[in-house]
Design a protein around this motif. Structure first.
Motif, short mmCIF file in Angstrom:
data_model
loop_
_atom_site.label_atom_id
_atom_site.label_comp_id
_atom_site.label_asym_id
_atom_site.label_seq_id
_atom_site.Cartn_x
_atom_site.Cartn_y
_atom_site.Cartn_z
N THR A 357 0.83 -1.21 0.00
CA THR A 357 0.00 0.00 0.00
C THR A 357 0.86 1.25 0.00
OG1 THR A 357 -1.71 -1.21 1.21
CG2 THR A 357 -1.84 1.19 1.22
N TYR A 358 1.86 1.26 0.82
CA TYR A 358 2.75 2.43 0.90
C TYR A 358 3.42 2.69 -0.45
CZ TYR A 358 6.68 5.34 2.41
OH TYR A 358 7.60 6.35 2.53
N LEU A 359 3.95 1.64 -1.06
CA LEU A 359 4.65 1.81 -2.34
C LEU A 359 3.68 2.21 -3.45
CD1 LEU A 359 7.03 -1.29 -2.13
CD2 LEU A 359 7.68 1.11 -1.92
N HIS A 360 2.48 1.62 -3.44
CA HIS A 360 1.51 1.96 -4.49
C HIS A 360 1.08 3.41 -4.38
CE1 HIS A 360 -1.77 1.82 -7.25
NE2 HIS A 360 -2.69 1.92 -6.31
N GLU A 361 0.86 3.90 -3.17
CA GLU A 361 0.45 5.29 -2.98
C GLU A 361 1.53 6.26 -3.43
OE1 GLU A 361 -0.46 5.45 1.12
OE2 GLU A 361 -2.47 4.57 0.91
N ARG A 362 2.75 5.83 -3.41
CA ARG A 362 3.86 6.70 -3.82
C ARG A 362 4.36 6.39 -5.23
NH1 ARG A 362 2.99 6.48 1.10
NH2 ARG A 362 3.56 8.11 2.60
N ARG A 363 3.52 5.69 -6.01
CA ARG A 363 3.78 5.41 -7.42
C ARG A 363 5.12 4.70 -7.63
NH1 ARG A 363 0.20 8.41 -10.52
NH2 ARG A 363 -0.90 10.05 -9.39
N ALA A 364 5.40 3.76 -6.79
CA ALA A 364 6.60 2.95 -6.95
C ALA A 364 6.44 2.03 -8.15
CB ALA A 364 6.86 2.14 -5.68
N PRO A 365 7.54 1.49 -8.70
CA PRO A 365 7.42 0.56 -9.84
C PRO A 365 6.53 -0.64 -9.48
CG PRO A 365 9.70 1.23 -9.54
CD PRO A 365 8.95 1.77 -8.36
N ALA A 366 5.83 -1.13 -10.51
CA ALA A 366 4.89 -2.23 -10.29
C ALA A 366 5.59 -3.47 -9.75
CB ALA A 366 4.16 -2.56 -11.60
N GLU A 367 6.85 -3.69 -10.13
CA GLU A 367 7.55 -4.87 -9.66
C GLU A 367 7.68 -4.89 -8.14
OE1 GLU A 367 8.52 -2.86 -11.96
OE2 GLU A 367 8.69 -4.02 -13.84
N ARG A 368 7.96 -3.72 -7.54
CA ARG A 368 8.13 -3.66 -6.08
C ARG A 368 6.79 -3.87 -5.38
NH1 ARG A 368 11.33 1.37 -3.94
NH2 ARG A 368 11.21 0.06 -2.09
N VAL A 369 5.75 -3.26 -5.91
CA VAL A 369 4.43 -3.45 -5.30
C VAL A 369 4.01 -4.91 -5.41
CG1 VAL A 369 2.03 -2.70 -5.31
CG2 VAL A 369 3.85 -1.07 -5.87
N ALA A 370 4.22 -5.49 -6.60
CA ALA A 370 3.79 -6.87 -6.82
C ALA A 370 4.53 -7.84 -5.92
CB ALA A 370 4.00 -7.24 -8.28
#
Length: 1015
Positions: A357-370
């Motif tokens: 959630t934290y990474l997705h809210e900060r527009r991190a690369p999809a690989e890290r969120v996944a």
């Protein structure tokens, strides 16, 4: 284990302390690095040298007991002194009286005064009469202020005596009495312990395992532990428990799954004792993964502010647990596994979802969120974008976690649209088919019936068609096709089941009949939705397969090539409607000599997406192998064909399927060319292709490979039987003989070798006609070489020179090596050694680059005969000593003819045959026919033996004014050499001549420039 350098340093310091001031040493390092073991080992060696040694240990249990460490110190002095020693009794009495009083508050020197100092000096003087006094204190950072102050007084009071103090301190751990510890160790030499070296790690692992570990095992252990001895011992203990039943050693990759509670306990206990925030921070860093994480994410997961996070991170860095850079990463992978494994499942799920959630809210690369999404086992809600879910599915599939991948794809299919929705739907179909083929096919057909997306429909059909190749039951296959027909009725691909049924029987019916059925399908219009030009995807796939059928049967190769090019010019999705389509069209190009064009088209394809290599891509591996063979890259072809067999097995394609049989035969052919005949024979036997074969015509390549093997072993009658069966299968199926590259390279030559010279000459001429129509210089070169070997004599030499010129210009190294190796014996026999040496040397170099070891050996043997300075090969020298009649009779005997048949054919007596054979055996150094297999294992013998051998007489051509090559040269599109030939035939003064008693193609008709070498 190890630490020799540190031990040498301490021993030298102990020796030097006799003449110098008291030596102080501080041994530092992370937890478990071996500080305690080093102190114990040094104490043991010091006692062996006669030193008085006092061992002090600061444990957590005794840390809060007043006077505990002082008791150990005074007791240690007493143990080192003789019983009843006056100095010891005096020190004990003074200490007892002092300890019964109030505990001093950091003023030890003032409280104790001179009385205790004098008593200590007396005791130490008694202990250092013969050797220095050694005092070791383990985990000095845990000692209380009073004990450290007293110990400092002892050292200072004995400054004139040989005393050595060695204290161990853990990196980064705040001391219980920091000022007193600093005063005690002021000026101390630092001995920092790092991880064990590679050699030390390997020795430690070997010493604790019942069996020697495999290659790379010790390196994997060191990578996980950074050489920490405590962690290494725990890891090896886990290995022993894991493999206790098998008694072996696990693969190094299995070590990454080790979760060691003992390691987690040591780390968390120390961290929580020092600072609870550091323990939470270490768990947050472990959750972040191997790739590390930025500090704000770690602070978010640990629930601390940024400042507190940095303070706790500094503690972890000083303790040696975390690398000192902006990306927080645990130095030991084993610690990360231990910390994560020690958490409850709910705690891990919560932490990973929080990170995602934290990474997705900060527009991190999809690989890290996944990566965090797939690490959590809880159901997903609707807040995740399709791109992240698809990436999570890819990561899960890469880790063989199909359950998680399916969960992510099913959720993505609900929230995605457009191309992302297609990827999700197709990915679900792939996973279900792979998990359970029957149920997966039913689910895919059900999806077909419900979709209106033409792209999804076409790609689902490609998956259904590929999966059907792994279905053994004809009834089950028919059921799926019937259901598919209902699902696609009324669409632009309504005739897809019909295409699949036709192509399925491609190899068990006549290719001509299959071609007619495909032409009917191409001519039909399945639906008004088809393209206006009538070239919809279904027609494209059918046209590609029809091009292969036409290539197999039609005498006009340009027609099949044109049809294949038109199919390959269409979008890739259209060819994917059937798994054979793309491979069929490219096979037509490759078999007609258009290798570079085929190589350029191999890459024109969409990405595989969420699934492993699809079947239609696997079927392209033999095409790529044929291209590598045309370029003379045997090793590459072998690797691609081996991979093809593995991938076909993974797709469930049976051993007797045409695709696996073709790849098997091609691989056996490559192995024979590399000189690995035994491996080729084992391969054919493993796939049950050595005895009687099924009647289908697609086994013809197997027969060709078997004939090569048998001929190499000297079993020419066996090779003749396989070639006869090959010819019968081709004739029965209406196939052209010269349709495969293996035949065009070796077929006519093998026929000539087994004694079927008439048929060999006819097929070599047919091959030449095919090469002219195909328009490939490489195929023309191959055909000329085959014709030269069948013809022999001076004309054979001229044909070989023409072939060599074509192949050299085309860059066909392997074919050129074969051609030059054939030319060498001809030059040797005609007493032209210098030219033979040059030709054979070039052939050896080319064959060596291609990896054709038998050809290299053959060239070396022939080179030894041509070079007077080289050592002689006795059996080959014997071939040169044979008379013409002896050679002829020996060749007939090798071909399996009895002495009676040879005598009848040559119109001589049997006794004469026996005399000639006896003479030949004597010259070759053999005893009889039973030695033929061993004799023919010399690669250079047969071409030298047959060079210039007579060919059976043929009837003269009916038209003396026409070239004996059949059919006559075409009236249009003539090459310049053919034009010269026609002019010469009209003008007798040109000196153009044909030997009608020895049929051969006129060499000057075959090239665009005059042939060199005295032609």
């Amino acid at each position: 284990m190890g630490r020799q350098a540190e031990m040498r340093l301490l021993r030298r310091a102990r020796h030097d302390s006799t003449d110098r001031l008291p030596a102080r040493y501080a041994v530092t390092g992370e937890a478990g690095i071996g500080r305690t073991s080093l102190l114990r080992a040094f104490a043991v060696t010091s006692r062996h040298k006669g030193c008085a040694v006092v061992d002090l240990v600061c444990t957590e249990q005794r840390h809060y007991i007043p006077w505990a460490l002082l008791d150990d110190l005074v007791g240690g002095f007493a143990d080192c002194l003789p019983p009843g020693c006056e100095q010891g009794v005096e020190l004990h009495d003074i200490y007892k009286k002092l300890s019964q009083g109030p505990v001093p508050d950091g003023a030890v020197p003032r409280v104790w005064g001179a009385e205790i100092a004098v008593a200590v000096q007396n005791v130490v003087s008694q202990l250092t009469v013969k050797a220095p006094l050694v005092i070791t204190i383990d985990d000095a950072d845990r000692a209380d202020a009073l004990s450290l102050s007293f110990l400092r007084c002892v050292v200072e009071a004995c400054s004139h005596l040989p005393v050595m103090l060695v204290a161990s301190v853990q990196n980064g751990v705040p001391a219980a009495a920091p000022s007193e510890l600093a005063e005690l160790l002021v000026g101390a030499q630092q001995v920092h312990l790092g991880g064990l070296s590679e050699q030390e790690t390997a020795a430690l692992v070997r010493s604790r395992l019942p069996r020697p570990p495999g290659t790379g095992f010790a390196d994997a252990c060191r990578r996980l532990t950074a050489g920490n001895p405590f962690m290494l011992v725990e890891l090896v203990r886990w290995v022993r428990d894991t493999v206790r039943d098998t008694g072996g050693v696990p693969d190094p990759e299995v070590l990454d799954t080790a979760v060691l509670p003992a390691v987690a306990e040591v780390v968390t206990r120390r961290l929580n004792r020092i600072d609870p925030r550091a323990g939470r921070l270490a768990e947050a860093i472990a959750i972040a993964g191997d790739g590390g994480a930025d500090i704000p994410l770690i602070a978010h997961l640990a629930g601390t502010g940024l400042g507190d996070t940095l303070t706790a991170a500094d503690l972890l860095v000083r303790m040696g647990l975390v690398a000192d850079d902006n990306t927080l990463l645990l130095r030991h992978s084993l610690v990360r596994n231990a910390l994560v494994g020690g958490m409850t499942l709910m705690a891990r799920n919560a932490a990973h979802l929080a990170a995602a959630t934290y990474l997705h809210e900060r527009r991190a690369p999809a690989e890290r969120v996944a990566a965090h999404l797939i690490a959590s086992a809880v159901p997903l809600d609707g807040s995740w974008p399709a791109g992240v879910l698809l990436q999570a599915a890819r990561s899960a599939l890469a880790a063989d976690d199909t359950d998680t991948a399916l969960r992510c794809l099913e959720h993505a299919a609900q929230v995605a649209s457009g191309d992302e929705h297609r990827q999700a739907v197709l990915g679900i179909a792939d996973i279900r088919i792979r998990a359970d083929r029957a149920r997966g096919l039913d689910a895919a057909v059900a999806t077909l019936a419900g979709t209106t997306d033409e792209v999804v429909r076409a790609r689902l059909l490609e998956r259904v068609g590929s999966a059907l190749y792994g279905v053994d039951s004809p009834e089950e296959r028919q059921r799926v096709l019937d259901a598919t027909a209902v699902a696609v009725a009324g669409t632009e691909v309504a005739h897809w089941p019909r295409l699949h049924r036709i192509a399925w029987h491609l190899y068990d019916r006549l290719p001509g009949l299959t071609s007619e059925l495909l032409d009917e399908l191409i001519a039909s219009r399945p639906d008004p939705l088809a393209d206006a030009d009538g070239t919809d995807g279904l027609r494209t796939a059918a046209s590609a397969v029809a091009a292969l059928c036409r290539h197999l049967t039609d005498e006009a190769p340009e027609s099949a090539v044109g049809q294949a090019r038109r199919a390959l010019g269409r979008p890739a999705d259209e060819l994917c409607l059937h798994p054979l389509a793309r491979a069929a069209a490219l096979t037509v190009l490759v078999d007609n000599g258009h290798h570079e064009e085929a190589a350029a088209r191999l890459g024109d394809d969409d990405q595989a997406g969420l699934r492993p290599r699809p079947l239609y891509r696997v079927l392209l591996l033999p095409v790529a192998a044929r291209i590598a063979l045309a370029r003379g890259r045997l090793d590459i072809a072998r690797e691609q064909l081996s991979e093809c067999l593995r991938e076909l097995a993974r797709h469930g394609v049976g051993p007797g399927s045409p695709a696996r049989v073709a790849a098997l035969a091609a691989l056996a052919d490559v192995l024979i060319s590399q000189g690995e005949n035994d491996r080729a024979r084992m391969l054919l036997r493993r796939y049950r292709c050595w005895g009687d074969l099924p009647p289908s015509w697609h086994y013809r390549d197997v027969l060709m490979a078997r004939a090569r093997l048998l001929a190499a072993d000297g079993d020419l009658p066996g090779a003749a039987r396989d070639l006869a069966e090959l010819h019968a299968r081709n004739k029965g199926a209406g196939l052209r003989v010269a349709v495969t590259a293996s035949w065009r390279t070796h077929g006519a030559i093998l026929l000539h070798q087994v004694g079927r010279s008439d048929e060999a000459l006819e097929l070599a001429r047919e091959q030449l006609r095919f090469a002219h129509r195909a328009g490939s210089p490489q195929e023309r070169g191959r055909a000329l070489r085959a014709l030269s070997r069948v013809s022999g004599g001076p004309r054979g030499e001229r044909l070989l020179r023409a072939a060599a010129r074509l192949l050299k210009a085309e860059g066909s190294e392997l074919d050129l090596a074969y051609c030059l190796a054939d030319l060498g014996p001809s030059l040797t026999r005609r007493n032209r050694p210098d030219e033979a040496i040059a030709v054979l040397t070039q052939a050896i170099g080319l064959a060596g680059r291609c990896g054709a070891r038998p050809l290299v050996e053959r060239g070396r043997q022939l080179l030894a005969l041509a070079d007077d300075r080289a050592p002689r090969h006795s059996s080959l020298r014997g071939v040169l000593a044979l008379t013409a009649r002896e050679r002829q009779i020996l060749i007939d005997a090798a071909r399996g003819l009895t002495n009676e048949r040879i005598a009848t054919a040559l119109r001589i007596t049997r006794r004469t045959v026996e005399l000639h054979l006896s003479s030949a055996y004597r010259k070759l150094g053999i005893t009889g026919r039973r030695d033929f297999p061993e004799m023919f294992r010399d690669p250079g013998l047969w071409p030298l033996l047959t060079e210039g051998a007579p060919v059976a007489r043929q009837s003269a051509p009916a038209d003396p004014g026409r070239c004996v090559s059949e059919p006559p040269c075409p009236p249009f599109g003539l090459v310049p050499g053919v034009l010269r030939h026609r002019a010469a035939m009209r003008d007798p003064r040109a000196g153009h001549h044909h030997e009608r008693t020895h049929p051969a193609v006129c060499a000057s008709c075959l090239g665009d420039s005059p042939i060199s070498g005295g032609s």
